[in-house]
Structure formats: structure tokens, C-alpha cells
Design a protein around this motif. Sequence first.
Motif, short mmCIF file in Angstrom:
data_model
loop_
_atom_site.label_atom_id
_atom_site.label_comp_id
_atom_site.label_asym_id
_atom_site.label_seq_id
_atom_site.Cartn_x
_atom_site.Cartn_y
_atom_site.Cartn_z
N VAL A 1 0.23 5.90 -0.01
CA VAL A 1 -0.65 7.06 -0.05
C VAL A 1 0.01 8.04 -1.01
O VAL A 1 1.22 8.28 -0.93
CB VAL A 1 -0.80 7.71 1.35
CG1 VAL A 1 -1.62 8.98 1.27
CG2 VAL A 1 -1.43 6.72 2.32
N GLU B 1 0.82 -1.20 0.00
CA GLU B 1 0.00 0.00 0.00
C GLU B 1 0.86 1.25 0.00
O GLU B 1 2.02 1.22 0.41
CB GLU B 1 -0.92 -0.01 1.23
CG GLU B 1 -1.85 -1.20 1.24
CD GLU B 1 -2.76 -1.26 2.46
OE1 GLU B 1 -2.66 -0.39 3.34
OE2 GLU B 1 -3.57 -2.20 2.52
N ARG C 1 -14.24 -1.11 1.01
CA ARG C 1 -14.89 -0.08 1.83
C ARG C 1 -13.89 0.60 2.75
O ARG C 1 -14.26 1.45 3.55
CB ARG C 1 -16.02 -0.71 2.64
CG ARG C 1 -17.16 -1.21 1.76
CD ARG C 1 -18.30 -1.88 2.51
NE ARG C 1 -18.39 -1.67 3.94
CZ ARG C 1 -19.07 -0.66 4.52
NH1 ARG C 1 -19.72 0.21 3.79
NH2 ARG C 1 -19.12 -0.57 5.84
N SER C 2 -12.62 0.26 2.63
CA SER C 2 -11.60 0.84 3.52
C SER C 2 -11.44 2.33 3.25
O SER C 2 -11.56 2.81 2.14
CB SER C 2 -10.25 0.15 3.30
OG SER C 2 -10.34 -1.21 3.64
N ARG C 3 -11.13 3.05 4.30
CA ARG C 3 -10.87 4.48 4.24
C ARG C 3 -9.60 4.76 5.03
O ARG C 3 -9.36 4.14 6.06
CB ARG C 3 -12.01 5.30 4.85
CG ARG C 3 -13.37 5.10 4.21
CD ARG C 3 -13.46 5.73 2.87
NE ARG C 3 -13.31 7.17 3.04
CZ ARG C 3 -13.40 8.04 2.07
NH1 ARG C 3 -13.60 7.63 0.86
NH2 ARG C 3 -13.26 9.31 2.29
N LEU C 4 -8.81 5.70 4.55
CA LEU C 4 -7.63 6.11 5.28
C LEU C 4 -8.05 6.93 6.49
O LEU C 4 -8.88 7.83 6.38
CB LEU C 4 -6.71 6.95 4.39
CG LEU C 4 -5.50 7.57 5.08
CD1 LEU C 4 -4.52 6.49 5.51
CD2 LEU C 4 -4.81 8.58 4.17
N MET C 5 -7.49 6.59 7.64
CA MET C 5 -7.68 7.39 8.84
C MET C 5 -6.30 7.72 9.36
O MET C 5 -5.34 6.98 9.13
CB MET C 5 -8.47 6.61 9.89
CG MET C 5 -9.90 6.33 9.48
SD MET C 5 -10.81 5.45 10.78
CE MET C 5 -10.97 6.72 12.01
N ARG C 6 -6.20 8.84 10.04
CA ARG C 6 -4.89 9.28 10.52
C ARG C 6 -5.04 9.99 11.85
O ARG C 6 -5.96 10.78 12.05
CB ARG C 6 -4.28 10.22 9.49
CG ARG C 6 -2.99 10.86 9.94
CD ARG C 6 -2.38 11.74 8.86
NE ARG C 6 -1.81 10.89 7.82
CZ ARG C 6 -1.90 11.15 6.52
NH1 ARG C 6 -2.53 12.22 6.10
NH2 ARG C 6 -1.35 10.34 5.65
N GLU D 1 -6.98 2.62 -6.54
CA GLU D 1 -7.73 3.29 -5.48
C GLU D 1 -8.94 2.46 -5.06
O GLU D 1 -9.67 2.82 -4.14
CB GLU D 1 -8.14 4.70 -5.91
CG GLU D 1 -9.11 4.75 -7.05
CD GLU D 1 -8.45 4.74 -8.44
OE1 GLU D 1 -9.15 5.12 -9.38
OE2 GLU D 1 -7.27 4.35 -8.57
N GLN D 2 -9.14 1.31 -5.69
CA GLN D 2 -10.23 0.40 -5.34
C GLN D 2 -9.78 -0.44 -4.15
O GLN D 2 -9.12 -1.46 -4.30
CB GLN D 2 -10.57 -0.50 -6.54
CG GLN D 2 -10.96 0.27 -7.79
CD GLN D 2 -12.14 1.18 -7.58
OE1 GLN D 2 -13.14 0.78 -6.98
NE2 GLN D 2 -12.04 2.41 -8.05
#
Length: 147
Positions: A112, A110, A132-137, A128-129
Motif C-alpha cells: 500500500v 502487495e 475488482r479488489s478493494r482495500l479494506m481496513r 494499481e490494476q
Amino acid sequence: MDVSEIEVRDEVGADCLPYLMDLFASAWWTATRTTSEVTRMLAASDLVFALIHRPSERLVGFARVITDEVYLAVVLDVVVAPGSRGSGLGAMLMDAVVGHPRLAAVRSIELVCQPELMPFYRRWGFTEQVGRSRLMRRTADPLLTGA
């Protein structure tokens, strides 16, 4: 820049650290890093990729990876010297990263990146597929929050 004069190394020696600091000064997300922080970061990274221009011994590209070597590897800090961008050095870095033997069996690699770099990374199968994951920080670095 003639890519035939470039060598991929797996470390940034003390002699190249000033060049790495110059390289980091050229990128918005790394510009405020200090030498002591970068020294600690290098020691804690699982894989380091340094592009060295052999005639000058100058570092002209850098990337690093953090990995468990089974499930996940995260590519970080892919940077090419401003005067050498567009010459194939970024591709050389990414070829070295995805072709590294320690990453051969990793299920997911992975990274970013900014939206304008997505076509570049797609060449190595990045997408970018991500379901349902989303980046969190969670960060104390205002450069990374857009604030």
C-alpha cells in the motif's frame, strides 16, 4: 549518500533500534510507534531489510515483509532517512525485497502506498490494476483512516 557504503542486513539489532525509531519518527504512518511495539513487530515479521551505512553503522533505510511464501507477501514500512531520500536507497530496498529467495515463488507481492509513490513502485512491476479488489481496513489507528 554513496550507495557503495550501504549494506543490506536481515535484522535490526539492539544497537540499531534507536536509529529505526528515529526513522519511524520521520514518517507520518509510523511516527507514534513505541520501542516496545517495534521490538514485537520486528520479532513477528517474516523478513526484515535494514540498510546500514557502514562507516557510521547508522540505519538509513528499512522495509519488512509478511508472507506465507506461496500465495502472498505484503511489503510494509518502506522508509528511507529524510536526508538520504532520492539517493537510490529506496530502490536498493525494493531490489532486496523483490529479489529475496523466499519470495521467488510467491504468486502476489502487495503493498500500500500513497498515490505520488506509484511511479516508483511500478519499476518493480507493481500496479494499481488489482481486478475488482478493494482495500479494506479495520483499525484503531486514526492516522490510517484520514479522520
